[in-house]
Scaffold this motif. Structure first.
Motif, short mmCIF file in Angstrom:
data_model
loop_
_atom_site.label_atom_id
_atom_site.label_comp_id
_atom_site.label_asym_id
_atom_site.label_seq_id
_atom_site.Cartn_x
_atom_site.Cartn_y
_atom_site.Cartn_z
N UNK A 120 -9.81 -4.58 -7.21
CA UNK A 120 -8.60 -4.82 -7.98
C UNK A 120 -8.37 -3.78 -9.07
N UNK A 121 -9.38 -3.02 -9.39
CA UNK A 121 -9.19 -1.93 -10.37
C UNK A 121 -8.73 -0.64 -9.71
N UNK A 122 -8.75 -0.60 -8.41
CA UNK A 122 -8.29 0.58 -7.68
C UNK A 122 -6.76 0.56 -7.62
N UNK A 123 -6.09 1.59 -8.13
CA UNK A 123 -4.62 1.56 -8.18
C UNK A 123 -3.95 1.40 -6.82
N UNK A 124 -4.64 1.71 -5.72
CA UNK A 124 -3.98 1.59 -4.42
C UNK A 124 -3.71 0.14 -4.05
N UNK A 125 -4.39 -0.80 -4.72
CA UNK A 125 -4.18 -2.22 -4.41
C UNK A 125 -3.33 -2.95 -5.45
N UNK A 158 1.49 -7.48 -12.02
CA UNK A 158 0.37 -8.14 -12.70
C UNK A 158 -0.95 -7.47 -12.33
N UNK A 159 -0.99 -6.73 -11.20
CA UNK A 159 -2.20 -6.01 -10.85
C UNK A 159 -2.59 -4.98 -11.89
N UNK A 160 -1.62 -4.50 -12.67
CA UNK A 160 -1.92 -3.52 -13.72
C UNK A 160 -2.79 -4.12 -14.82
N UNK A 161 -2.86 -5.44 -14.91
CA UNK A 161 -3.71 -6.06 -15.92
C UNK A 161 -5.18 -5.72 -15.70
N UNK A 162 -5.53 -5.39 -14.47
CA UNK A 162 -6.93 -5.04 -14.19
C UNK A 162 -7.35 -3.74 -14.86
N UNK A 163 -6.39 -3.00 -15.38
CA UNK A 163 -6.72 -1.78 -16.11
C UNK A 163 -7.05 -2.07 -17.59
N UNK A 164 -6.90 -3.33 -18.00
CA UNK A 164 -7.29 -3.74 -19.35
C UNK A 164 -8.79 -4.04 -19.33
N UNK A 165 -9.58 -3.13 -19.88
CA UNK A 165 -11.03 -3.20 -19.73
C UNK A 165 -11.62 -4.52 -20.22
N UNK A 166 -11.07 -5.05 -21.28
CA UNK A 166 -11.66 -6.24 -21.88
C UNK A 166 -11.59 -7.45 -20.95
N UNK A 174 0.83 -1.21 0.00
CA UNK A 174 0.00 0.00 0.00
C UNK A 174 0.87 1.26 0.00
N UNK A 175 1.96 1.20 0.74
CA UNK A 175 2.85 2.37 0.79
C UNK A 175 3.52 2.62 -0.54
N UNK A 176 3.86 1.54 -1.25
CA UNK A 176 4.49 1.71 -2.55
C UNK A 176 3.51 2.31 -3.56
N UNK A 177 2.23 1.90 -3.45
CA UNK A 177 1.23 2.42 -4.39
C UNK A 177 0.89 3.88 -4.08
N UNK A 178 0.83 4.24 -2.80
CA UNK A 178 0.48 5.61 -2.42
C UNK A 178 1.21 5.96 -1.13
#
Length: 607
Positions: A424-429, A502-510, A138-142
């Motif tokens: 999982x779509x929230x960047x803080x996680x 790999x959490x960034x994959x949740x930003x792929x809408x499809x 969490x600290x690394x994300x924000x």
């Protein structure tokens, strides 16, 4: 589950064809040697997707008339032929390591210092290590978030209770107060009912009271009477508390104080559950209808009045405290001596109980005690929240999206999934997946120091053809084969740069399109999609996260395996040698910096 869990080499189920086989060295050699270097007309499993070699393909052997530069462009640039993925055709077989991105030192409850050297396996780690890893992520994300410590503690408590197989609330001590996990069995206040009659001559009042409890999940065990109680906090009359002694049926329990002059029992209490398993399926969750007497529990002298607060409390044994898991306030001026049986009802639709959607005091409802037929449904707020601890280890790290990010016993009315779950779509996680894992290579090697993981796909280097081989990536919502999802992953990394985790994959809408198909991916008619649990919740976060959850064990953003195409030529038109080599740096450490040569494949000379 065989289609969810990735099996390591060496532990396939006997005589069972695995639905997904991780890419290995043979795939890498075949792709590199044949497709990039010596493109013969043979099909690999990649080319089953369609025309993998369009017209104009370069062929070997090559002469020295300048076409050697075409090979360089083909391997390194995207402009020569976009159908071949070119510079992104870089890795199929891969090796990476379970690492912690940054060293973290924590102080656990015993006061000792623990240094985390690799990612934390949430299925086996202690609460101190999980808490430290969550806080670091969490600290690394924000880094500016002032509530990191509190969030990390609450997520840890909920995660532990989601995984462990007991019915005891996990308590994490420390900070300004105790933090309580969310544990089975899940019980809710579901209905308050009364009937009050007045004698026309003596003006005496006769009142019956009822409180209904609801347990949505058949698989939950009966609540222990020593751990659950109803507390009635009245404004003017005596307060009461009563242990819950479950009877009724598997899902419904009614506490009743009945005055014969204002009857409730005969006309309004009926333990009939349309979804109750029949005797023929009594093995389901060990359920047997005959185990339940289908009777009410006597409220004794307990009464409630307008303005009273009725709470359902659960004992947290390790803390020696009672936790309010649910409560509701009796509306003002709701009780009237008109002889009408009234009730306040909660929406019992699947996965909506936790949102505390109660009917208003002005909505007259006929009591439906002991069953769900005719109960209130809030049609204006259809969102659901998957709210049931699995009480088993996580099968994939993507299941973190099923965990509550806040105290599940104080969820505000009408909350949405984004308000309460680890979204999982929230960047803080998004960095949680760089610190937490469910894969421990030591389980497969017997060496506690082992960190290497073979066969995972690097989403930063693999072409769409490779990504499309991952489970549940190959079909659209109508069951038609496509690699649109895989292509979308490649498009996003080309547009925004490599994935940091790999959490960034949740930003792929499809990847989240299953939550937009208006289909219950478990229970609807064919065609249906896969689902993680046999719920009836339609288009919830579980469906949105489904594809990511299923591939989360199989993908990575790191590589320890690299391929080199080496050509040596003497003079302009002289003899030459070509070699394909694969190198692995996964064993490199502070004392041994040598890179291993995994494979070398000679390429035929031009003739």
């Amino acid at each position: 589950e065989r289609q969810v869990v990735w099996r390591y080499p060496g532990e396939p189920e006997p005589n069972q064809a695995l639905p997904y086989t991780p890419f290995d060295l043979s795939d890498e050699l075949e792709l590199r040697y044949r497709v990039l270097l010596n493109d013969q007309r043979l099909d690999s499993r990649l080319e089953n997707w369609g025309q993998f070699r369009p017209k104009g393909t370069l062929w070997t052997p090559r002469d020295a008339s300048g076409q050697l530069s075409d090979w360089f462009r083909r391997v390194t640039q995207a402009g020569l032929d976009p159908n071949l993925a070119c510079r992104t055709m870089a890795t199929t077989y891969n090796m990476d390591r379970i690492l912690l991105p940054h060293p973290v030192t924590v102080v656990n409850a015993a006061g000792t210092t623990t240094s985390l050297h690799k990612m934390v396996n949430v299925n086996t780690a202690n609460m101190g290590d999980i808490r430290a890893a969550v806080a670091a992520a969490l600290a690394e994300a924000d880094p500016n978030d002032l509530g990191i410590a509190e969030k990390a503690v609450q997520i840890t408590a909920n995660l532990v209770d989601y995984i462990d197989d007991d019915d005891e609330i996990t308590v994490v001590f420390g900070l300004s107060s105790n933090y309580y996990g969310f544990e089975r069995p899940c019980l809710y206040l579901s209905e308050l009912a009364y009937r009050q009659m007045q004698d026309p001559e003596t003006k005496a009042l006769y009142t019956s009271y009822a409180i209904e409890l609801y347990r949505p999940y058949f698989e939950d065990r009966d609540p222990c009477s020593a751990d659950w109680k109803i507390v009635i906090d009245n404004p003017s009359i005596e307060d009461r508390e009563l242990d819950v002694i479950w009877s009724g049926s598997r899902r419904f329990h009614v506490l009743l104080a009945e005055d014969p002059a204002a009857p409730l029992r005969q006309d309004y209490v009926s333990f009939q559950d349309a979804e109750e398993p029949t005797v023929g399926t009594k093995a389901l969750f060990g359920y047997n209808p005959g185990d339940y007497p289908r009777t009410t529990q006597d409220l004794g002298q307990a009464r409630f009045e307008a303005g009273a607060t009725i709470s359902l409390q659960r004992r947290a044994r390790s803390a020696g405290k009672w936790v309010i898991v649910d409560s509701h306030r009796v509306p003002d001026a709701w009780i009237a001596p008109d002889g009408v049986a009234r009730s306040l009802q909660r929406d019992l639709s699947p996965n909506k109980s936790i949102r505390r959607l109660w009917a208003s005091a002005t909505q007259t409802s006929v009591p439906g005690l002991g069953h769900a037929v005719g109960n209130y449904v809030d049609l204006d707020r259809p969102e659901v929240i998957q709210a049931h601890p699995a009480n088993r280890p996580l099968r994939s790290i993507g299941e973190l999206g099923m965990i509550f990010a806040r105290n599940a016993y104080s969820v505000p009315e009408a909350s949405l999934p984004v308000d309460v779950l680890v979204d999982l779509r929230n960047p803080i996680y998004r960095r949680l997946f760089s610190y937490l894992t469910v894969i421990d290579p030591a389980q497969y090697t017997g060496r506690d120091t082992e960190t290497r993981i073979p066969g995972r796909i690097n989403v930063n280097t693999a072409p769409a053809f490779v990504l499309a081989q991952l489970p549940w990536m190959q079909y659209n919502a109508n069951g038609i084969p496509t690699y649109d999802k895989a292509a979308a992953i490649v498009v996003r990394r080309n547009n925004f740069g490599p994935y940091q985790g790999i959490g960034d994959l949740m930003q792929v809408d499809l990847l989240g399109a299953l939550a937009l198909d208006n289909r219950d991916n478990r229970n609807d008619d064919v065609p249906r999609g896969p689902d993680l649990t046999p719920d009836k919740a339609r288009d919830d976060f579980e469906e949105r996260d489904l594809v990511f959850t299923r591939i989360s064990n199989l993908v990575t953003v790191r590589s320890d395996v690299f391929t080199a195409y080496i050509l040596v030529r003497i003079g302009t038109n002289g003899p030459e040698k070509r070699t394909l080599a694969i190198f692995d740096r996964s064993r490199v450490n502070a004392t041994d910096r040598r890179v291993r040569l995994v494979a070398r494949w000679p390429v035929p000379d031009p003739r």
